[in-house]
Design an enzyme around this catalytic site. Sequence first.
Site, PDB file in Angstrom:
ATOM      1  CD  GLU A 113      -5.315   2.781  -3.169  1.00 57.45           C
ATOM      2  OE1 GLU A 113      -6.490   2.832  -2.795  1.00 57.45           O
ATOM      3  OE2 GLU A 113      -4.356   2.698  -2.381  1.00 57.45           O
ATOM      4  CG  HIS A 132      -1.972   1.037   1.172  1.00 55.82           C
ATOM      5  ND1 HIS A 132      -1.743   2.336   1.589  1.00 55.82           N
ATOM      6  CD2 HIS A 132      -3.247   1.017   0.709  1.00 55.82           C
ATOM      7  CE1 HIS A 132      -2.836   3.050   1.388  1.00 55.82           C
ATOM      8  NE2 HIS A 132      -3.764   2.270   0.857  1.00 55.82           N
TER       9      HIS A 132
HETATM   10  O1  G3P Z   1      -6.501   1.815   0.484  1.00 60.03           O
HETATM   11  C1  G3P Z   1      -7.412   2.732   0.011  1.00 60.03           C
HETATM   12  C2  G3P Z   1      -6.902   4.088   0.065  1.00 60.03           C
HETATM   13  O2  G3P Z   1      -5.554   4.281   0.010  1.00 60.03           O
HETATM   14  C3  G3P Z   1      -7.698   5.116  -0.605  1.00 60.03           C
HETATM   15  O3  G3P Z   1      -8.006   5.964   0.437  1.00 60.03           O
HETATM   16  O4  G3P Z   1      -9.319   7.596   1.607  1.00 60.03           O
HETATM   17  O5  G3P Z   1      -8.697   7.965  -0.771  1.00 60.03           O
HETATM   18  O6  G3P Z   1     -10.384   6.241  -0.191  1.00 60.03           O
HETATM   19  P1  G3P Z   1      -9.174   7.008   0.257  1.00 60.03           P
END
Ligand code: G3P
Length: 221
Positions: free
Chosen positions: A139, A92
């Site tokens: 992400e 992550h």
């Molecule tokens: O693991 C999910 C995360 O990193 C995304 O976070 O708060 O942007 O949904 P968020």
Amino acid sequence: MQPLIVVNFKTYSTAMGQKAIKLARAMERASTNNVRMVAVVSAFDLFAVKQAAPTLEVWSQHLDPVGQGSFTGWLQPDNAIEQGAQGTIINHAEHKVDITHVKNLMQQLPNEFPICACAADVHEAHQLAGLGPTFIAVEPPELIGGDISVTTADPAIVSETVDAVRGINPNVRVLCGAGVKDGNDVRTAVQLGAHGVLLASGVTKAEDIDAVLSDLVAGLE
Ligand code: G3P
């Protein structure tokens, strides 16, 4: 195959200990046949969450490729499985590891145990796809915790990751995350070719958790 809504509890105060149990039960209530709902909880909460929400799939937030014995403080995979872990995320953005860590962990885990390797961009997703994890979650770190969903701010990263990963290993399914908040973001993610979403603050900071969860699920109908 059902699309996934994966909620990372991180260490939000609203998603640890007794609050983790409450949130997991809300996820269990919001689950439908159309969705594979997954709670990614603190290692400390694995056992209690699994006991409290037995039909909900529960993953670990990290695991270490270590055996049993002299490994103080590491998250040992057999121990996590015994405590209820049914999958894990790894690498992550908030807990990066090198690619050897991911490779060794995959070799150690049972074949059917899902592993979701996180990637910051298409290049990293491409590298990880070569290892053949169950899922890759793309992400962009700068959008994590923000108000704008990756599906709006950078839809190309989602579709390009889907294409890149498919080119390396079509069995690896792609999730996307960062800023995902509602059913519309989920719907767009799927339209872009993702197999689901990985999100946190949209759920953990929600005032009405049941409403947010049902809206997320509605994005898949
Ligand atoms: O693991 C999910 C995360 O990193 C995304 O976070 O708060 O942007 O949904 P968020």
